[in-house]
Design an enzyme around this catalytic site. Structure first.
Site, mmCIF file in Angstrom:
data_model
loop_
_atom_site.group_PDB
_atom_site.id
_atom_site.type_symbol
_atom_site.label_atom_id
_atom_site.label_comp_id
_atom_site.label_asym_id
_atom_site.label_seq_id
_atom_site.Cartn_x
_atom_site.Cartn_y
_atom_site.Cartn_z
ATOM 1 N N GLU A 47 -7.433 8.379 -0.600
ATOM 2 C CA GLU A 47 -6.379 8.400 -1.615
ATOM 3 C C GLU A 47 -6.793 7.407 -2.687
ATOM 4 O OE1 GLU A 47 -2.489 7.177 -0.233
ATOM 5 O OE2 GLU A 47 -1.725 7.024 -2.279
ATOM 6 N N ASP A 58 4.623 0.009 -6.481
ATOM 7 C CA ASP A 58 3.644 -0.858 -5.844
ATOM 8 C C ASP A 58 4.058 -2.320 -5.769
ATOM 9 O OD1 ASP A 58 1.570 0.986 -5.141
ATOM 10 O OD2 ASP A 58 1.282 1.281 -7.287
#
Lengths: 263, 310
Positions: A47, A58
């Site tokens: 990924e 994030d």
């Protein structure tokens, strides 16, 4: 749906360890070497993160890395060069994780074509929902690319069914309400969510696999997650290893995590 | 904001979080949280906590926790990012009280509806006091909440011009401005598709304005729509123009406006000259300038040498 799960580019291996790293961190060449080191040490699916100015999903580890990549001059076109270089050297499904605006600005069709041409397997898209992604769903069908939407513990049953129905390759089950980053315990909510995804139709490789991400940072957690899910996604722990110990340190961390995939 | 806080109580949550640029929305949210006995955390870019230090102290006096955001451009955009991250982590107990008419649905509509009281009241007051509608309604536009609030009541009054003023910073031909509609192109930020300051790759570009409340690279999607259908017009007003308008209103009316609102006043000077002395302009004076005295003092050189201002 079985046709979707077994689509060539989008097939993920059984009991997959899925490893995340941002492209361009600490620089483009090293990020390519790092991705290859993951595969050589037991990561079954890549990924690759596309660095973005506003990564709201994030936590700090990935924020720092992607900001550094942007400051070092990362450009969206680097994604295709990186995927091509990686796929020239290793044979694993290689997906790109990207926030949606960079794809829109590049052009959804053009992005899909260039990704496919580079040997990429598809996209993981944290900030679009299936009902807002008609153009991407059509394009990914045409280009035979995986499209991975996210399912959260707070998603309604109806939303889970829509997510399962719309995803191709696998469904990304967000283990806990929160952002990326290592956690002491992977939430019990993950097990519940995967159970609900099974009911919603993501029963495994025969239909579409359900993989768990967020908070996974140890071999024990990988093993635990693979006890009920089809794949385990590790990000921040790998990014931190790369940032602190370089590619060789990253390789050691990946090999340790891969022990969690043993039966 | 009060509406969103009442909603928070209705859905049974005990904590509110909010982003703030200039600090106005943060102070309002902290006030409501104090009133309703809720916990409150406000996210504010580090740059803004410095230029709006007075509002930081206000929020803390009201019992709110103020988190100084040090990521990205350290302004409003990054405060929103951080508030999202906190919200997704604590959504079971916490409601996000969004400060502008941007972000994901239903925030743009909800914020507009709550802000629209000002437009409805202003429209009625004009009818009561001068017996007609204004020729133009003017407001500053960052995310665009005060503007959409005052425009909303006039949308069906085709003869009333609606004009939003975006922060032109150092000038729209420089790289230092926040004129998303004038200089941006469609893109996705914070869950909405609208005009956005961005580079070729779709990376959000940092905005610049002397006014913290307008220092945002996006704009609410309804403004993008009103622009595209031609119902509203969006024009730039620079730091220089806004500060001159701030000084003019202070001296002629004894009202020190917020620097944000001074952008609308700067626009009013231009539009007034164009429309002539018989025209009626409705200007949304959306904030007061107490919080901006330090910025204005530095801008105009009003501090005595050696005086301590920090």
């Amino acid at each position: 749906m079985s046709a979707d799960a077994t689509a060539g580019a989008a097939t993920i291996p059984d009991r997959a360890l899925i490893g995340y790293l941002p492209i361009g961190f600490p620089d483009l060449e090293t990020s390519i070497d790092a991705a290859i080191a993951l595969v050589e040490n037991g990561v079954g699916v890549l990924e690759l993160g596309l660095p973005y100015s506003d990564p709201v999903m994030d936590g700090l580890a990935i924020q720092k890395a992607t900001q550094a990549a942007l400051q070092a001059g990362f450009r969206v076109r680097d994604v295709f060069a990186a995927v091509e270089a990686i796929r020239g050297r290793v044979e694993v499904p290689t997906l790109v994780m990207t926030y949606w605006n960079p794809v829109v600005q590049y052009g959804v069709d053009r992005f899909a074509r260039d990704l496919r041409d580079a040997g990429g397997a598809g996209l993981i898209t944290p900030d679009i929902t299936p009902d807002a992604a008609a153009d991407w769903i059509a394009t990914s069908e045409q280009q035979d690319l995986a499209r991975v939407f996210l399912a959260a513990p707070t998603s309604s049953d109806e939303r889970l069914r829509e997510t399962v129905r719309s995803s191709r390759g696998f469904v990304y089950a967000v283990s806990t309400m929160g952002i990326t980053g290592a956690r002491q315990d992977v939430d019990a909510a993950a097990r519940t969510l995967v159970g609900r995804l099974r009911t919603a139709g993501a029963t495994g490789p025969d239909t579409i696999p359900a993989c768990v991400g967020i908070g996974i940072s140890t071999p024990g957690q990988v093993a635990e997650v693979l006890g009920y899910a089809d794949g385990a996604i590790v990000g921040s722990a790998l990014v931190t290893a790369l940032a602190e110990h370089g590619v060789s340190g990253l390789a050691r961390t990946a090999a340790e995590l891969a022990q969690g995939t043993d039966r | 904001m009060l509406g969103q806080t009442l909603l928070t109580r209705r859905i049974g949550k005990k904590r509110v979080i909010a982003e703030t640029g200039a600090g106005q929305h943060g102070v309002a949210t902290a006030t409501a949280a104090a009133l309703f006995g809720m916990e409150c955390t406000i996210f504010m870019g580090e740059v803004d906590t410095q230029r709006q230090a007075l509002n930081v102290a206000r929020m803390r006096l009201l019992g709110a926790e103020v988190v100084s955001v040090t990521t990205g451009s350290r302004t409003l955009k990054d405060a929103i990012n951080e508030a999202y991250r906190e919200w997704v982590t604590s959504v079971e107990t916490t409601n996000y009280v969004f400060g502008t008419a941007a972000g994901p649905h239903p925030f743009p509509a909800m914020v507009r509806d709550f802000q629209s009281v000002i437009g409805r009241e202003a429209r009625q007051q004009l009818l009561d006091r001068i017996g007609r509608l204004p020729d133009a309604v003017l407001a500053c536009v960052g995310g665009g909440s005060n503007a959409i609030g005052i425009f909303d009541a006039f949308l069906d009054d085709a003869d009333v011009r609606l004009i939003g003023f975006e922060a032109a910073g150092d000038g729209i031909d420089t790289l230092r401005h926040a004129a998303s509609i004038e200089k941006g192109r469609p893109g996705i930020l914070h869950g909405a598709r609208s005009y956005l300051l961005q580079d070729e790759d779709g990376q959000t570009v940092e905005s610049h304005s002397i006014s913290a409340g307008l220092d945002y690279p996006g704009v609410g999607p309804e403004h993008a729509y009103l622009h595209d259908i031609g119902r509203a017009q969006y024009l730039p007003a620079s730091d220089d123009e806004a500060m001159e308008a701030l000084r003019l209103l202070s001296r002629t009316e004894g009202i020190i406006p917020a620097i944000e609102s001074a952008h609308a006043l700067a626009g009013a000077l231009r539009v007034g000259r164009e429309l002539g002395p018989d025209a009626v302009l409705l200007v949304n004076l959306s904030g007061r300038g107490d919080k901006d005295v330090q910025t204005a003092g530095r801008w105009f050189g009003l501090f005595d040498e050696g005086a301590t201002q920090e």
